[in-house]
Design a protein around this motif. Structure first.
Motif, PDB file in Angstrom:
ATOM      1  N   LYS A   1       0.854  -1.186   0.000  1.00 14.07           N
ATOM      2  CA  LYS A   1       0.000   0.000   0.000  1.00 14.07           C
ATOM      3  C   LYS A   1       0.893   1.240   0.000  1.00 14.07           C
ATOM      4  CE  LYS A   1      -3.706  -2.331   2.553  1.00 14.07           C
ATOM      5  NZ  LYS A   1      -4.554  -2.295   3.788  1.00 14.07           N
ATOM      6  N   VAL A   2       0.381   2.296  -0.638  1.00 12.23           N
ATOM      7  CA  VAL A   2       1.116   3.562  -0.690  1.00 12.23           C
ATOM      8  C   VAL A   2       0.318   4.603   0.069  1.00 12.23           C
ATOM      9  CG1 VAL A   2       0.099   4.272  -2.901  1.00 12.23           C
ATOM     10  CG2 VAL A   2       2.335   5.180  -2.222  1.00 12.23           C
ATOM     11  N   SER A   3       1.026   5.521   0.707  1.00  8.97           N
ATOM     12  CA  SER A   3       0.395   6.467   1.637  1.00  8.97           C
ATOM     13  C   SER A   3      -0.634   7.369   0.986  1.00  8.97           C
ATOM     14  CB  SER A   3       1.465   7.316   2.327  1.00  8.97           C
ATOM     15  OG  SER A   3       2.328   7.898   1.366  1.00  8.97           O
ATOM     16  N   SER A   4      -0.524   7.619  -0.329  1.00 12.84           N
ATOM     17  CA  SER A   4      -1.480   8.487  -1.012  1.00 12.84           C
ATOM     18  C   SER A   4      -1.764   7.923  -2.394  1.00 12.84           C
ATOM     19  CB  SER A   4      -0.922   9.908  -1.146  1.00 12.84           C
ATOM     20  OG  SER A   4      -1.793  10.726  -1.905  1.00 12.84           O
TER      21      SER A   4
ATOM     22  N   HIS B   1       6.557  13.277   0.633  1.00 14.62           N
ATOM     23  CA  HIS B   1       7.120  12.158   1.408  1.00 14.62           C
ATOM     24  C   HIS B   1       6.229  10.955   1.110  1.00 14.62           C
ATOM     25  CE1 HIS B   1       9.365  10.447   4.930  1.00 14.62           C
ATOM     26  NE2 HIS B   1       8.421   9.528   4.718  1.00 14.62           N
ATOM     27  N   MET B   2       6.759   9.958   0.452  1.00 14.06           N
ATOM     28  CA  MET B   2       5.992   8.766   0.070  1.00 14.06           C
ATOM     29  C   MET B   2       6.329   7.623   1.025  1.00 14.06           C
ATOM     30  SD  MET B   2       5.939   6.691  -3.567  1.00 14.06           S
ATOM     31  CE  MET B   2       7.682   6.227  -3.511  1.00 14.06           C
ATOM     32  N   THR B   3       5.298   6.996   1.588  1.00  7.10           N
ATOM     33  CA  THR B   3       5.478   5.842   2.475  1.00  7.10           C
ATOM     34  C   THR B   3       4.791   4.640   1.856  1.00  7.10           C
ATOM     35  OG1 THR B   3       5.537   7.254   4.441  1.00  7.10           O
ATOM     36  CG2 THR B   3       5.092   4.907   4.783  1.00  7.10           C
TER      37      THR B   3
ATOM     38  N   GLN C   1       7.681  -0.676   6.560  1.00 10.27           N
ATOM     39  CA  GLN C   1       7.497   0.519   5.741  1.00 10.27           C
ATOM     40  C   GLN C   1       8.803   0.899   5.041  1.00 10.27           C
ATOM     41  OE1 GLN C   1       5.805   3.523   8.370  1.00 10.27           O
ATOM     42  NE2 GLN C   1       3.730   2.952   7.707  1.00 10.27           N
ATOM     43  N   TYR C   2       8.626   1.407   3.828  1.00  9.38           N
ATOM     44  CA  TYR C   2       9.736   1.947   3.052  1.00  9.38           C
ATOM     45  C   TYR C   2       9.376   3.393   2.730  1.00  9.38           C
ATOM     46  CZ  TYR C   2      12.420   3.051  -1.192  1.00  9.38           C
ATOM     47  OH  TYR C   2      13.205   3.664  -2.127  1.00  9.38           O
TER      48      TYR C   2
END
Length: 472
Positions: free
Chosen positions: A289-292, A300-302, A337-338
């Motif tokens: 899953k991606v934060s947005s 900032h991508m998580t 998380q990455y």
């Protein structure tokens, strides 16, 4: 003679087993019987033996006890003890008057050969010996007043009776006599039960399946063999082990398990009921899953590797690894998380993650998710007005860019250069104006655009602006 069975206990102490000679019960009153306290060959020598009847100590300290010319008062439940061992199992011994006397071995187990004897006093002629079980005549032949039933199972238990005619010289005729007793054939071992440990079993566990049975107290050293089945197929052939182990259980190890127990000769064999074992997943297949849903350059991508542990194994430590386009971008670690502090277009790609136990015994990979980083703003272009600049004209140079539709309120800063030298520092204005252009304003112009924090910064291509001299 009654077969001796040895029962080991912890340490050097042994649990003895009683045997009788002759191996009959009841015994005619006035006859003798020898009781022997059998111990394992490895038991220590010079043991002190103790004898008990109906729980009370009786005289005797040798391995054998002779009950000579037995009387009714000698009847009872006998036990022996060797050294500091536990007492043996009870063996019933009865001395009985009258005749005939129906005699049977005092202890009978399934798989044993069973014989019965219709005993009469020596010296009396007898004929027409007949045996009954539960009031029905047994058709087996009788020899010397003995009935050899053969190998038996627990269904041979019942109330037995023998009848015969005995000749009395005084009356010069035969008289009819009979006797009966209850004969109980004991299980050699109980029906096995399949048990599993741990319970429930989680994928990756060392699973141990036990074929649990219990030997008769009189036969505790009998050798047994065990076999295991899953869904009717043999997974472990007959062996002396009552356990079947799976070092790292997988989902395909789920199924209906049964086991069988037998004696080495196979004369006594029993199968357990079915136990269904469902191997539980240690953790679910991970989802990436991606934060947005929309990641814009500079964000900032998580990226999260999302999985769920079995409720029974919530303290299990997991390790996570992340890949972009098949290349490792973050090695195995305890973090699921990455993070990319400032996502750039080159961070776009096909992402996957893997989860594993610390030993790597269980490992699962997610499906692919494609992440496309959106531009925060386009690369700027230098535009000049008017198109043809004459000395003395008001010249407006614009640094033209376009914000992402999702980030149209983002504040941008602009800077302008001529021939590599700053002519207007960073400001919120995307224009640089020259009120009255001069020949020296000619040159190679570029501009840059950045966010206030300088996370995203882009430079335009170079545009050559030539100021033409005023015509006279």
């Amino acid at each position: 003679m009654f077969t001796a069975i040895f029962i080991e206990t912890s340490g050097a102490a042994v649990r003895p087993v009683l045997s009788l000679f002759p191996n009959w019960n009841p015994i005619p009153k006035g006859e003798s019987v020898t009781l022997t306290c059998n111990v394992t060959p490895t038991a220590q020598e010079n043991l002190q033996f103790s004898w008990y009847r109906d729980g009370h100590r009786i005289p005797g300290n040798q391995q054998s006890l002779l009950v000579q010319l037995g009387n009714v008062t000698d009847s009872g439940d006998y036990q022996c003890q060797a050294g500091g061992s536990n007492r043996s199992e009870l063996v019933r011994l009865d001395f009985k008057s009258g005749w005939p006397i129906l005699q049977a071995p005092p202890v009978v187990h399934e798989g044993d050969f069973l014989s019965l004897r219709c005993y009469s006093r020596p010296g009396y002629d007898r004929k027409n010996t007949v045996f009954y079980k539960n009031n029905k005549i047994i058709g087996s032949p009788v020899s010397e007043s003995e009935l050899h039933i053969g190998r038996v199972d627990v269904t041979a238990s019942g109330r037995y009776r023998c009848e015969q005619e005995v000749y009395y010289p005084v009356s010069n005729n035969y008289q009819h006599f009979g006797d009966e007793q209850l004969v109980s054939v004991s299980e050699l071992f109980s029906y096995p039960q399949v048990k599993v440990s741990p319970n429930p079993v989680t994928k990756g566990n060392h699973m141990t399946i036990t074929c649990d049975t219990k030997l008769s107290p009189h036969r505790e050293t009998t050798e047994l063999q065990f076999v295991f089945y899953r869904n009717g197929h043999n997974v472990q052939g007959f062996s002396l082990s009552n356990q079947y182990g799976v070092p790292s259980a997988q989902l395909e190890d789920s199924g209906n398990y049964t086991c069988e127990v037998q004696t080495p000769t196979g004369r006594v064999r029993k199968r357990s009921y079915v136990l269904y074992i469902q191997i539980q997943e240690l953790f679910a297949t991970p989802q990436i899953k991606v934060s947005s849903d929309q990641v814009t350059g500079g964000d900032h991508m998580t990226i999260t590797c999302d999985t769920k542990l079995s409720p029974h194994r919530e303290t299990t430590e997991l390790q996570f690894v992340f890949y972009r386009n098949g290349h490792n971008v973050q090695g195995f670690s305890l973090s699921n998380q990455y993070g990319v502090p400032s996502a750039q277009l080159e961070d776009s790609g096909n992402y996957t993650c893997e989860v594993q136990t610390t030993t790597g015994s269980v490992r699962k990979r997610s499906d692919i998710i494609t992440i496309q980083i959106q531009e925060l703003f386009t690369a700027p272009e230098i535009k000049v007005r008017p198109d043809q600049v004459t000395e003395g004209d008001h010249v407006t140079i614009t640094c033209d860019t376009k914000l992402s539709p999702h980030r149209e309120t983002t504040e941008l800063q602009f800077v302008f250069y001529r021939n590599g030298h700053n002519v207007q520092g960073f400001s919120l204005s995307n224009q640089y104006g020259v009120p009255s252009a001069q020949l020296e304003d000619s040159g190679k112009y570029t501009c840059e655009v950045q966010t206030p924090t300088d996370i995203v910064r882009k430079r335009s291509n170079m545009t050559l602006i030539g100021i033409q001299g005023e015509q006279k």
